[in-house]
Design an enzyme around this catalytic site. Structure first.
Site, PDB file in Angstrom:
ATOM      1  N   HIS A  38      37.656 -25.961   2.172  1.00 53.93           N
ATOM      2  CA  HIS A  38      38.296 -25.062   1.197  1.00 53.93           C
ATOM      3  C   HIS A  38      37.922 -23.597   1.466  1.00 53.93           C
ATOM      4  CE1 HIS A  38      40.288 -28.082  -1.302  1.00 53.93           C
ATOM      5  NE2 HIS A  38      39.259 -28.858  -1.016  1.00 53.93           N
ATOM      6  N   SER A 131      44.620 -35.491   8.067  1.00 50.32           N
ATOM      7  CA  SER A 131      45.749 -34.655   8.481  1.00 50.32           C
ATOM      8  C   SER A 131      46.861 -35.417   9.186  1.00 50.32           C
ATOM      9  CB  SER A 131      45.286 -33.513   9.372  1.00 50.32           C
ATOM     10  OG  SER A 131      44.571 -32.620   8.623  1.00 50.32           O
ATOM     11  N   ASP A 177      44.497 -27.442   9.538  1.00 54.92           N
ATOM     12  CA  ASP A 177      44.928 -28.734  10.082  1.00 54.92           C
ATOM     13  C   ASP A 177      45.894 -28.560  11.249  1.00 54.92           C
ATOM     14  OD1 ASP A 177      43.479 -29.432   7.873  1.00 54.92           O
ATOM     15  OD2 ASP A 177      45.198 -30.083   6.688  1.00 54.92           O
TER      16      ASP A 177
HETATM   17  C1  GLA Z   1      43.593 -29.644   3.218  1.00 58.75           C
HETATM   18  C2  GLA Z   1      44.419 -28.450   3.677  1.00 58.75           C
HETATM   19  C3  GLA Z   1      43.608 -27.527   4.573  1.00 58.75           C
HETATM   20  C4  GLA Z   1      42.262 -27.163   3.930  1.00 58.75           C
HETATM   21  C5  GLA Z   1      41.558 -28.429   3.423  1.00 58.75           C
HETATM   22  C6  GLA Z   1      40.304 -28.120   2.660  1.00 58.75           C
HETATM   23  O1  GLA Z   1      43.304 -30.458   4.328  1.00 58.75           O
HETATM   24  O2  GLA Z   1      45.561 -28.884   4.371  1.00 58.75           O
HETATM   25  O3  GLA Z   1      44.343 -26.363   4.875  1.00 58.75           O
HETATM   26  O4  GLA Z   1      42.426 -26.233   2.903  1.00 58.75           O
HETATM   27  O5  GLA Z   1      42.398 -29.217   2.602  1.00 58.75           O
HETATM   28  O6  GLA Z   1      39.357 -27.545   3.492  1.00 58.75           O
END
Ligand code: GLA
Length: 394
Positions: A38, A131, A177
């Site tokens: 985050h 992801s 990601d």
């Molecule tokens: C998700 C979002 C990322 C990032 C994470 C937390 O995976 O897609 O962009 O913000 O949460 O680190």
């Protein structure tokens, strides 16, 4: 399974689905974030690696000669049909919005492959916080590059995929990601400065350690709304602190402003400011193969995500508690939740010699405490998206 083995399998699956061989095969990996959670949408640092789990697409020109991209998935879910002779918009089935958004972005850049028959096979667990959606987006972009021969700048490609997620899937994600799925490198983590978008590869040279990923196999519903509200709370904190983003704030300045913000906003900002620092320290620790330090930073990251950022959940906390009870003696240096939170996976830094024992113990303790089967595996840091078979290769 390596992406090369998987590609052989997907070529056969394509032949079964469409009755001929695919001319193109591309792969894009999922990721695990080692630390820096985050922080991406706060202009901070992240330290993910690509994992040996992939979205793979096999494709050929559309047999019917129409300007429609047809994407079938090996699981047999409803296929996606995208007419590329008209403006591409979000639609049904919903999973098609990831490729739709990417294809819309590619068309806007003059990257138009015409009609295609595509088969998708993904080994990135869905909803596991690894992801799967970024892998699907980057896989689609890579396929269109391979077919048209028009290669995008990697940063541009990652941003196009992020935009697809914002505008077509409605998820206001950061840039981590998509960047790692495009830019991952074997045996390296990627230290990404989310403000300048500069990247630095950090080698993991020590064969005695591995990254272990444990999937809680739960995904709590609230994830999307909570993600957006965390972003808003971070912006509120930045406004009160008078900075562009929390990247520019210090722990001292936050402490001084404590009376000006409510406790929730204060704690969100405390997490982000601390996490950015931890990420840079962890990168130093990895460069020095100082595993106990990296492990401690991972635990600290988890506590902060659990207590200040409040994006963990019972199942993730259970996995981290099990890791702590196994300890360095049992081969675990550190462990934390990874990704957006509210379920999904934990990542642990472990001694390679102890992997088999750790997997056994984690799985059985987790089952005892939650009644749920975890999925546990190790992955080397993998390479980013790649063209496995191109037009000239058959
Ligand atoms: C998700 C979002 C990322 C990032 C994470 C937390 O995976 O897609 O962009 O913000 O949460 O680190």
């Amino acid at each position: 399974m390596s992406y090369l083995d998987l590609a052989v399998q997907v070529a056969q699956e394509f032949a079964q689905a469409y009755g001929r061989s695919p001319r193109w095969i591309v792969a894009a990996p999922g990721r695990v974030n080692v630390i820096g959670e985050h922080t991406d949408y706060n202009d901070g640092f992240v330290l993910p690696m690509a994992i040996e789990r992939y979205a793979i697409m096999a494709a050929d020109k559309a047999a019917n000669g129409r300007d429609v991209i047809q994407i079938r998935d090996v699981s047999g879910v409803e296929p996606v049909l995208i007419d590329v002779s008209a403006p591409v918009k979000p639609g049904m089935p919903k999973w098609g919005n990831y490729p739709r958004g990417v294809i819309a972005g590619c068309l806007a850049r003059g990257i138009n492959p015409g009609g295609l028959d595509v088969l998708l096979h993904s080994t990135v667990p869905l909803g596991g916080g690894l992801s799967s959606s970024a892998a699907l987006e980057v896989c689609t972009a890579t396929l269109l590059e391979a077919i048209t021969g028009k290669k995008m700048d990697p940063v541009d490609k990652a941003l196009l995929c992020q935009k697809a997620e914002h505008e077509f899937a409605g998820v206001p994600c950061g840039i981590m990601d998509q960047f790692i799925s495009v830019m991952g490198r074997e045996n390296h983590l990627l230290l990404l400065d989310c403000r300048s978008r500069k990247t630095e590869l950090v080698a993991v040279n020590d064969p005695a350690v591995q990254l272990l990923i444990a999937n809680t196999n739960v995904k709590h519903e609230l994830a999307n709304g909570e993600y957006a509200s965390r972003r808003a709370q971070c912006e509120a904190a930045s406004t009160i602190l008078g900075v562009d983003s929390l990247r520019d704030a210090t722990a001292g300045a936050l402490e001084n402003a404590r009376s000006k913000m409510d406790d929730v906003v204060f704690r969100r900002a405390r997490h982000v400011i601390g996490e950015i620092e931890r990420t840079l320290h962890a990168a130093d620790g990895i460069r020095a193969s100082n595993w106990p330090t990296v492990g401690q930073l991972m635990y600290a990251s988890h506590y902060s995500l659990r207590d200040d950022y409040e994006v963990s959940c019972k199942e993730l906390d259970v996995l981290v508690e099990i890791a702590e009870s196994i300890g360095i003696q049992g081969g675990i240096y550190g462990c934390r939740m990874t990704g957006g939170g509210f379920g999904g996976c934990a990542v642990a830094l472990v001694k390679r010699d102890s992997v088999t024992e750790i997997k056994k113990r984690m799985a059985s303790d987790y089952k005892t405490k939650t009644g749920i089967e975890a999925t546990i595996f190790v992955s080397h840091p993998a390479g980013g998206a790649t063209v496995v078979r191109g037009a000239g290769a058959i």
